[in-house]
Design a protein around this motif. Sequence first.
Motif, PDB file in Angstrom:
ATOM      1  N   ALA A  90      -4.650   0.041  83.857  1.00  0.00           N
ATOM      2  CA  ALA A  90      -5.503  -0.686  84.801  1.00  0.00           C
ATOM      3  C   ALA A  90      -5.477  -0.046  86.190  1.00  0.00           C
ATOM      4  O   ALA A  90      -6.300  -0.402  87.039  1.00  0.00           O
ATOM      5  CB  ALA A  90      -5.057  -2.141  84.899  1.00  0.00           C
ATOM      6  N   ARG A  92      -6.176   2.549  89.180  1.00  0.00           N
ATOM      7  CA  ARG A  92      -7.309   3.426  89.493  1.00  0.00           C
ATOM      8  C   ARG A  92      -7.018   4.207  90.767  1.00  0.00           C
ATOM      9  O   ARG A  92      -6.210   3.802  91.605  1.00  0.00           O
ATOM     10  CB  ARG A  92      -8.595   2.596  89.683  1.00  0.00           C
ATOM     11  CG  ARG A  92      -9.067   1.895  88.426  1.00  0.00           C
ATOM     12  CD  ARG A  92      -9.474   2.878  87.348  1.00  0.00           C
ATOM     13  NE  ARG A  92      -9.912   2.194  86.138  1.00  0.00           N
ATOM     14  CZ  ARG A  92      -9.102   1.893  85.120  1.00  0.00           C
ATOM     15  NH1 ARG A  92      -7.823   2.223  85.184  1.00  0.00           N
ATOM     16  NH2 ARG A  92      -9.574   1.277  84.057  1.00  0.00           N
ATOM     17  N   SER A  94      -9.400   5.266  93.228  1.00  0.00           N
ATOM     18  CA  SER A  94     -10.124   4.539  94.287  1.00  0.00           C
ATOM     19  C   SER A  94      -9.896   5.139  95.668  1.00  0.00           C
ATOM     20  O   SER A  94      -9.273   4.531  96.540  1.00  0.00           O
ATOM     21  CB  SER A  94      -9.699   3.063  94.299  1.00  0.00           C
ATOM     22  OG  SER A  94      -9.954   2.452  93.058  1.00  0.00           O
ATOM     23  N   ASP A 107     -13.818   9.996  90.939  1.00  0.00           N
ATOM     24  CA  ASP A 107     -14.680   9.042  90.223  1.00  0.00           C
ATOM     25  C   ASP A 107     -14.688   9.323  88.724  1.00  0.00           C
ATOM     26  O   ASP A 107     -14.682   8.403  87.906  1.00  0.00           O
ATOM     27  CB  ASP A 107     -16.106   9.095  90.784  1.00  0.00           C
ATOM     28  CG  ASP A 107     -16.192   8.537  92.202  1.00  0.00           C
ATOM     29  OD1 ASP A 107     -15.269   7.806  92.601  1.00  0.00           O
ATOM     30  OD2 ASP A 107     -17.180   8.851  92.904  1.00  0.00           O
ATOM     31  N   ASP A 110     -11.497   8.014  87.274  1.00  0.00           N
ATOM     32  CA  ASP A 110     -11.535   6.556  87.156  1.00  0.00           C
ATOM     33  C   ASP A 110     -12.372   6.122  85.951  1.00  0.00           C
ATOM     34  O   ASP A 110     -11.997   5.195  85.216  1.00  0.00           O
ATOM     35  CB  ASP A 110     -12.103   5.928  88.434  1.00  0.00           C
ATOM     36  CG  ASP A 110     -11.066   5.847  89.548  1.00  0.00           C
ATOM     37  OD1 ASP A 110      -9.862   5.964  89.241  1.00  0.00           O
ATOM     38  OD2 ASP A 110     -11.452   5.672  90.724  1.00  0.00           O
ATOM     39  N   MET A 111     -13.508   6.798  85.746  1.00  0.00           N
ATOM     40  CA  MET A 111     -14.344   6.459  84.584  1.00  0.00           C
ATOM     41  C   MET A 111     -13.631   6.813  83.287  1.00  0.00           C
ATOM     42  O   MET A 111     -13.756   6.110  82.277  1.00  0.00           O
ATOM     43  CB  MET A 111     -15.689   7.180  84.689  1.00  0.00           C
ATOM     44  CG  MET A 111     -16.607   6.592  85.753  1.00  0.00           C
ATOM     45  SD  MET A 111     -18.283   7.278  85.733  1.00  0.00           S
ATOM     46  CE  MET A 111     -17.990   8.915  86.411  1.00  0.00           C
ATOM     47  N   PHE A 113     -10.351   6.739  82.884  1.00  0.00           N
ATOM     48  CA  PHE A 113      -9.354   5.698  82.695  1.00  0.00           C
ATOM     49  C   PHE A 113     -10.001   4.413  82.186  1.00  0.00           C
ATOM     50  O   PHE A 113      -9.411   3.692  81.366  1.00  0.00           O
ATOM     51  CB  PHE A 113      -8.617   5.423  84.012  1.00  0.00           C
ATOM     52  CG  PHE A 113      -7.738   6.564  84.471  1.00  0.00           C
ATOM     53  CD1 PHE A 113      -7.056   7.345  83.547  1.00  0.00           C
ATOM     54  CD2 PHE A 113      -7.603   6.869  85.819  1.00  0.00           C
ATOM     55  CE1 PHE A 113      -6.255   8.404  83.954  1.00  0.00           C
ATOM     56  CE2 PHE A 113      -6.799   7.921  86.236  1.00  0.00           C
ATOM     57  CZ  PHE A 113      -6.130   8.697  85.304  1.00  0.00           C
ATOM     58  N   ASP A 114     -11.215   4.103  82.666  1.00  0.00           N
ATOM     59  CA  ASP A 114     -11.942   2.927  82.166  1.00  0.00           C
ATOM     60  C   ASP A 114     -12.168   3.034  80.662  1.00  0.00           C
ATOM     61  O   ASP A 114     -11.946   2.086  79.911  1.00  0.00           O
ATOM     62  CB  ASP A 114     -13.290   2.787  82.889  1.00  0.00           C
ATOM     63  CG  ASP A 114     -13.142   2.302  84.323  1.00  0.00           C
ATOM     64  OD1 ASP A 114     -12.093   1.700  84.632  1.00  0.00           O
ATOM     65  OD2 ASP A 114     -14.073   2.534  85.124  1.00  0.00           O
ATOM     66  N   ARG A 115     -12.624   4.225  80.238  1.00  0.00           N
ATOM     67  CA  ARG A 115     -12.913   4.425  78.820  1.00  0.00           C
ATOM     68  C   ARG A 115     -11.627   4.363  77.988  1.00  0.00           C
ATOM     69  O   ARG A 115     -11.606   3.754  76.908  1.00  0.00           O
ATOM     70  CB  ARG A 115     -13.605   5.783  78.633  1.00  0.00           C
ATOM     71  CG  ARG A 115     -13.958   6.103  77.190  1.00  0.00           C
ATOM     72  CD  ARG A 115     -14.917   5.064  76.615  1.00  0.00           C
ATOM     73  NE  ARG A 115     -15.193   5.301  75.221  1.00  0.00           N
ATOM     74  CZ  ARG A 115     -16.176   6.109  74.789  1.00  0.00           C
ATOM     75  NH1 ARG A 115     -16.958   6.697  75.671  1.00  0.00           N
ATOM     76  NH2 ARG A 115     -16.374   6.299  73.504  1.00  0.00           N
ATOM     77  N   GLN A 117      -8.894   2.745  78.734  1.00  0.00           N
ATOM     78  CA  GLN A 117      -8.444   1.357  78.685  1.00  0.00           C
ATOM     79  C   GLN A 117      -9.257   0.559  77.666  1.00  0.00           C
ATOM     80  O   GLN A 117      -8.694  -0.234  76.899  1.00  0.00           O
ATOM     81  CB  GLN A 117      -8.544   0.718  80.068  1.00  0.00           C
ATOM     82  CG  GLN A 117      -7.973  -0.696  80.122  1.00  0.00           C
ATOM     83  CD  GLN A 117      -8.063  -1.302  81.507  1.00  0.00           C
ATOM     84  OE1 GLN A 117      -8.803  -0.825  82.365  1.00  0.00           O
ATOM     85  NE2 GLN A 117      -7.315  -2.360  81.752  1.00  0.00           N
ATOM     86  N   GLU A 118     -10.566   0.769  77.644  1.00  0.00           N
ATOM     87  CA  GLU A 118     -11.408   0.076  76.669  1.00  0.00           C
ATOM     88  C   GLU A 118     -11.009   0.440  75.247  1.00  0.00           C
ATOM     89  O   GLU A 118     -10.927  -0.426  74.367  1.00  0.00           O
ATOM     90  CB  GLU A 118     -12.876   0.430  76.917  1.00  0.00           C
ATOM     91  CG  GLU A 118     -13.458  -0.165  78.188  1.00  0.00           C
ATOM     92  CD  GLU A 118     -14.878   0.313  78.426  1.00  0.00           C
ATOM     93  OE1 GLU A 118     -15.422   1.029  77.555  1.00  0.00           O
ATOM     94  OE2 GLU A 118     -15.450  -0.009  79.483  1.00  0.00           O
ATOM     95  N   GLU A 121      -7.626  -1.140  74.397  1.00  0.00           N
ATOM     96  CA  GLU A 121      -7.789  -2.577  74.196  1.00  0.00           C
ATOM     97  C   GLU A 121      -8.462  -2.857  72.853  1.00  0.00           C
ATOM     98  O   GLU A 121      -8.104  -3.807  72.152  1.00  0.00           O
ATOM     99  CB  GLU A 121      -8.626  -3.174  75.335  1.00  0.00           C
ATOM    100  CG  GLU A 121      -7.904  -3.250  76.678  1.00  0.00           C
ATOM    101  CD  GLU A 121      -6.705  -4.166  76.640  1.00  0.00           C
ATOM    102  OE1 GLU A 121      -6.717  -5.133  75.843  1.00  0.00           O
ATOM    103  OE2 GLU A 121      -5.749  -3.915  77.392  1.00  0.00           O
TER     104      GLU A 121
END
Length: 340
Positions: A90, A92, A94, A107, A110-111, A113-115, A117-118, A121
């Motif tokens: 979670a 970032r 930033s 950026d 961060d994207m 890491f978003d992917r 994490q998804e 999960e």
Amino acid sequence: TEVSVAGTEYYVYDMSLAQEGWDDLWLRGTVSKDQGRSQISYIARLSFALAPAVIILAAVGGYLLAGRFLRPIKKITQTAHDIRTSRDLARRISIGKGSDELHALADEFDMMFDRLQEDFEAERQLTSDISHELRTPLSVIHAQCELSLETEQSKEEYEDAIQTIYRQSKRMSNIVNDMLSATRLERNLSQTQMTELNMSELTQSLCRDLAALKQNGIEMQYHIQPGIQVQGNAELLSRLMSNLIMNAYKYGRQNGHIQVQLISEGNTAELSVSDDGVGISSDDMDKIWRRFYRADKSRTTESTGLGLFIVKKIAEVHRGTLEVRSQPGQGSTFIFKIPK
């Protein structure tokens, strides 16, 4: 030329202005040699005096600029280290808004890491779902085996126990097979081979085979408009149509009817599968596409809850859309639209 006047040396420069339209006019410039030397000497002394200050200012400015430019890199490195040590996806970077390359790099991280994490999960949820789905049949099998081993029973009771174990093991096998199919489908969506195929012939052939089932006394009727061509994968489209039809058999009314229709509507081919069964409540309408979700909880032994999830994935890879029209107790209609 050089001239000497009263012991002082001068540089003299003469230039005719004839080209400017002044035939008899000349321009003369003179400068003392000593004056030129003194200016050069002054400049040299000034340069030597200012050089240390200039070097110090350049060093300080370079240090500050380097710190400013390296700060985002340090933030990226620190965040990556924190994620590695804490396993907290979670976090970032930033570093704020900006249009330079370092902001773009941050950026992108961060994207990413978003992917990640998804995906993690999703994997965690998948593991939880599978464990939950397999727990019930495993518990039933274990209880039946324990009872049969500990208590002497009649032949009929042993047969009932074996039938129960068979049903539960079959359900487990269906869950595993459907889960493997769904996982394989999700991972290979980008590699799906598409060809031009006659969807009318494909649907006709499938309906002819499935109409012979007559499961629960249900009669299946179909109307197929001929000559509908689409770009798609025949195996996946067959799986989509089969899942929708088998779903209608499972949730259709005893001795009821199933209607299958394939028509051309503008630039799309529209497949609809209708039944007159239990229907779907408005609360369940948006949830039926989820993995392992079953609107009718009383049918846990008949459905793995993956059929419509697989249908949704197949529709997505074909750039198609899905729509459901249903009223509780009055049946359901599933509509799949695919570009021609």
